[in-house]
Design a protein around this motif. Structure first.
Motif, mmCIF file in Angstrom:
data_model
loop_
_atom_site.group_PDB
_atom_site.id
_atom_site.type_symbol
_atom_site.label_atom_id
_atom_site.label_comp_id
_atom_site.label_asym_id
_atom_site.label_seq_id
_atom_site.Cartn_x
_atom_site.Cartn_y
_atom_site.Cartn_z
ATOM 1 N N ALA A 63 0.854 -1.182 0.000
ATOM 2 C CA ALA A 63 0.000 0.000 0.000
ATOM 3 C C ALA A 63 0.893 1.236 0.000
ATOM 4 O O ALA A 63 2.033 1.193 0.458
ATOM 5 C CB ALA A 63 -0.925 0.015 1.215
ATOM 6 N N ILE A 64 0.366 2.313 -0.525
ATOM 7 C CA ILE A 64 1.064 3.597 -0.521
ATOM 8 C C ILE A 64 0.374 4.485 0.498
ATOM 9 O O ILE A 64 -0.833 4.746 0.399
ATOM 10 C CB ILE A 64 1.044 4.245 -1.916
ATOM 11 C CG1 ILE A 64 1.778 3.340 -2.914
ATOM 12 C CG2 ILE A 64 1.694 5.625 -1.879
ATOM 13 C CD1 ILE A 64 1.666 3.802 -4.359
ATOM 14 N N TYR A 65 1.140 4.950 1.490
ATOM 15 C CA TYR A 65 0.582 5.701 2.614
ATOM 16 C C TYR A 65 0.948 7.182 2.516
ATOM 17 O O TYR A 65 2.033 7.541 2.052
ATOM 18 C CB TYR A 65 1.125 5.172 3.935
ATOM 19 C CG TYR A 65 0.786 3.737 4.242
ATOM 20 C CD1 TYR A 65 -0.356 3.410 4.974
ATOM 21 C CD2 TYR A 65 1.613 2.696 3.819
ATOM 22 C CE1 TYR A 65 -0.669 2.079 5.268
ATOM 23 C CE2 TYR A 65 1.313 1.369 4.104
ATOM 24 C CZ TYR A 65 0.176 1.076 4.832
ATOM 25 O OH TYR A 65 -0.128 -0.237 5.114
ATOM 26 N N LEU A 66 0.055 8.019 3.034
ATOM 27 C CA LEU A 66 0.339 9.442 3.176
ATOM 28 C C LEU A 66 0.162 9.834 4.636
ATOM 29 O O LEU A 66 -0.882 9.556 5.234
ATOM 30 C CB LEU A 66 -0.590 10.284 2.300
ATOM 31 C CG LEU A 66 -0.364 11.797 2.361
ATOM 32 C CD1 LEU A 66 1.013 12.161 1.795
ATOM 33 C CD2 LEU A 66 -1.462 12.548 1.612
ATOM 34 N N PHE A 67 1.195 10.465 5.190
ATOM 35 C CA PHE A 67 1.160 10.943 6.571
ATOM 36 C C PHE A 67 1.307 12.464 6.576
ATOM 37 O O PHE A 67 2.028 13.038 5.759
ATOM 38 C CB PHE A 67 2.292 10.319 7.392
ATOM 39 C CG PHE A 67 2.129 8.838 7.620
ATOM 40 C CD1 PHE A 67 1.561 8.357 8.791
ATOM 41 C CD2 PHE A 67 2.547 7.925 6.665
ATOM 42 C CE1 PHE A 67 1.406 6.991 8.999
ATOM 43 C CE2 PHE A 67 2.405 6.558 6.857
ATOM 44 C CZ PHE A 67 1.831 6.094 8.025
ATOM 45 N N ILE B 112 -3.448 4.115 -0.374
ATOM 46 C CA ILE B 112 -3.950 3.523 -1.612
ATOM 47 C C ILE B 112 -3.543 2.055 -1.604
ATOM 48 O O ILE B 112 -2.343 1.750 -1.607
ATOM 49 C CB ILE B 112 -3.345 4.218 -2.847
ATOM 50 C CG1 ILE B 112 -3.642 5.718 -2.827
ATOM 51 C CG2 ILE B 112 -3.875 3.579 -4.130
ATOM 52 C CD1 ILE B 112 -2.892 6.484 -3.899
ATOM 53 N N PRO B 113 -4.469 1.117 -1.583
ATOM 54 C CA PRO B 113 -4.111 -0.304 -1.636
ATOM 55 C C PRO B 113 -3.369 -0.613 -2.930
ATOM 56 O O PRO B 113 -3.631 -0.004 -3.974
ATOM 57 C CB PRO B 113 -5.469 -1.014 -1.592
ATOM 58 C CG PRO B 113 -6.429 0.002 -1.060
ATOM 59 C CD PRO B 113 -5.924 1.324 -1.512
ATOM 60 N N GLY B 114 -2.442 -1.556 -2.854
ATOM 61 C CA GLY B 114 -1.641 -1.909 -4.007
ATOM 62 C C GLY B 114 -2.427 -2.124 -5.286
ATOM 63 O O GLY B 114 -2.082 -1.565 -6.341
ATOM 64 N N PRO B 115 -3.515 -2.919 -5.267
ATOM 65 C CA PRO B 115 -4.269 -3.167 -6.506
ATOM 66 C C PRO B 115 -4.877 -1.906 -7.113
ATOM 67 O O PRO B 115 -5.190 -1.886 -8.303
ATOM 68 C CB PRO B 115 -5.355 -4.140 -6.048
ATOM 69 C CG PRO B 115 -4.797 -4.802 -4.833
ATOM 70 C CD PRO B 115 -3.993 -3.751 -4.147
ATOM 71 N N GLU B 116 -5.063 -0.866 -6.306
ATOM 72 C CA GLU B 116 -5.666 0.375 -6.800
ATOM 73 C C GLU B 116 -4.625 1.440 -7.118
ATOM 74 O O GLU B 116 -4.978 2.544 -7.566
ATOM 75 C CB GLU B 116 -6.659 0.918 -5.770
ATOM 76 C CG GLU B 116 -7.801 -0.023 -5.456
ATOM 77 C CD GLU B 116 -8.713 0.506 -4.366
ATOM 78 O OE1 GLU B 116 -8.634 1.712 -4.073
ATOM 79 O OE2 GLU B 116 -9.495 -0.288 -3.799
ATOM 80 N N ALA B 117 -3.354 1.137 -6.890
ATOM 81 C CA ALA B 117 -2.304 2.132 -7.078
ATOM 82 C C ALA B 117 -2.078 2.433 -8.557
ATOM 83 O O ALA B 117 -2.110 1.537 -9.401
ATOM 84 C CB ALA B 117 -1.007 1.646 -6.441
ATOM 85 N N SER B 118 -1.865 3.699 -8.841
ATOM 86 C CA SER B 118 -1.525 4.156 -10.183
ATOM 87 C C SER B 118 -0.926 5.547 -10.021
ATOM 88 O O SER B 118 -1.130 6.200 -8.990
ATOM 89 C CB SER B 118 -2.760 4.223 -11.078
ATOM 90 O OG SER B 118 -3.627 5.255 -10.651
#
Length: 206
Positions: free
Chosen positions: A173-177, A187-193
């Motif tokens: 997953a891609i996280y924003l802090f 953003i979950p990996g399968p939804e990442a773009s």
């Protein structure tokens, strides 16, 4: 018959006027609330002590005041990690082009889940392929384990045919802090773009 005092309704009028004025004042002075992310209020993140690509000790608090775009992965990953990291980097580059002032406040981080193989040199070689500001972080087995626990990231070693051919099954997953270190969105990996990453940054980073 005694005369009703004139103006007896004035205190009520004044009261109603004050209520209306106070209400309008609250509408004017109420702080603007930013958009709510899908990680708002989550117990994710916390202080860590890791090593960056130059061998320097880095803590989570070192990035205070910056938005942090974070991915947990490893350099030997055969497929998912390079693709997700490319999405992260491309999305950040698009955001930098569209809004350089806001993008300058974003620090991208790649935190390894495979400290045995991901030395500072290995991380530097990996991150340089994606974005000049992407910073890789590693540490001892214990330090990485503590970091994964604090950030609620699942990772498990899967043995291969030889000692060094193992894989690491992990949550992608891609996280924003936020600048204060609070979790904002992911953003979950399968939804990442690249488009999803740019949209997330544009929505939250101010």
């Amino acid at each position: 018959m005694p005369e009703t005092p004139k103006g007896s309704s004035l205190p009520i009028a004044l009261f109603l006027g004050l209520v209306v004025a106070l209400g309008l004042g609250l509408l004017v002075w109420r702080p603007a609330l930013g958009p709510r992310g899908n990680l708002e209020g989550a117990a994710i993140g916390g202080e860590f002590s890791l090593v960056d690509e130059r061998g320097q000790q880095r803590r989570w608090s070192d990035f205070a005041g910056q938005w942090r775009l974070v991915y947990f992965g490893y350099t030997f990953c055969p497929d998912v990690c390079p693709v997700d990291t490319a999405h992260l980097a491309s999305g950040l580059k698009a955001f930098e082009k569209a809004s350089p002032r806001r993008a300058a406040r974003v620090q991208p981080l790649f935190i390894t889940v495979d400290p045995a193989r991901d030395t500072p040199a290995a991380l530097a070689e990996f991150t340089d392929n994606f974005h000049p500001r992407l910073l890789g972080l590693t540490g001892s087995e214990e330090e990485i384990a503590a970091t994964l626990k604090a950030f609620r990231v699942y990772a498990r070693r899967v043995e291969g045919a030889s000692k060094d051919s193992y894989l690491v099954d992990h949550m992608a997953a891609i996280y924003l802090f936020a600048p204060d270190g609070a979790p904002v969105a992911f953003i979950p990996g399968p939804e990442a773009s690249p488009q999803a990453v740019e949209a997330m940054l544009d929505r939250f980073v101010r």
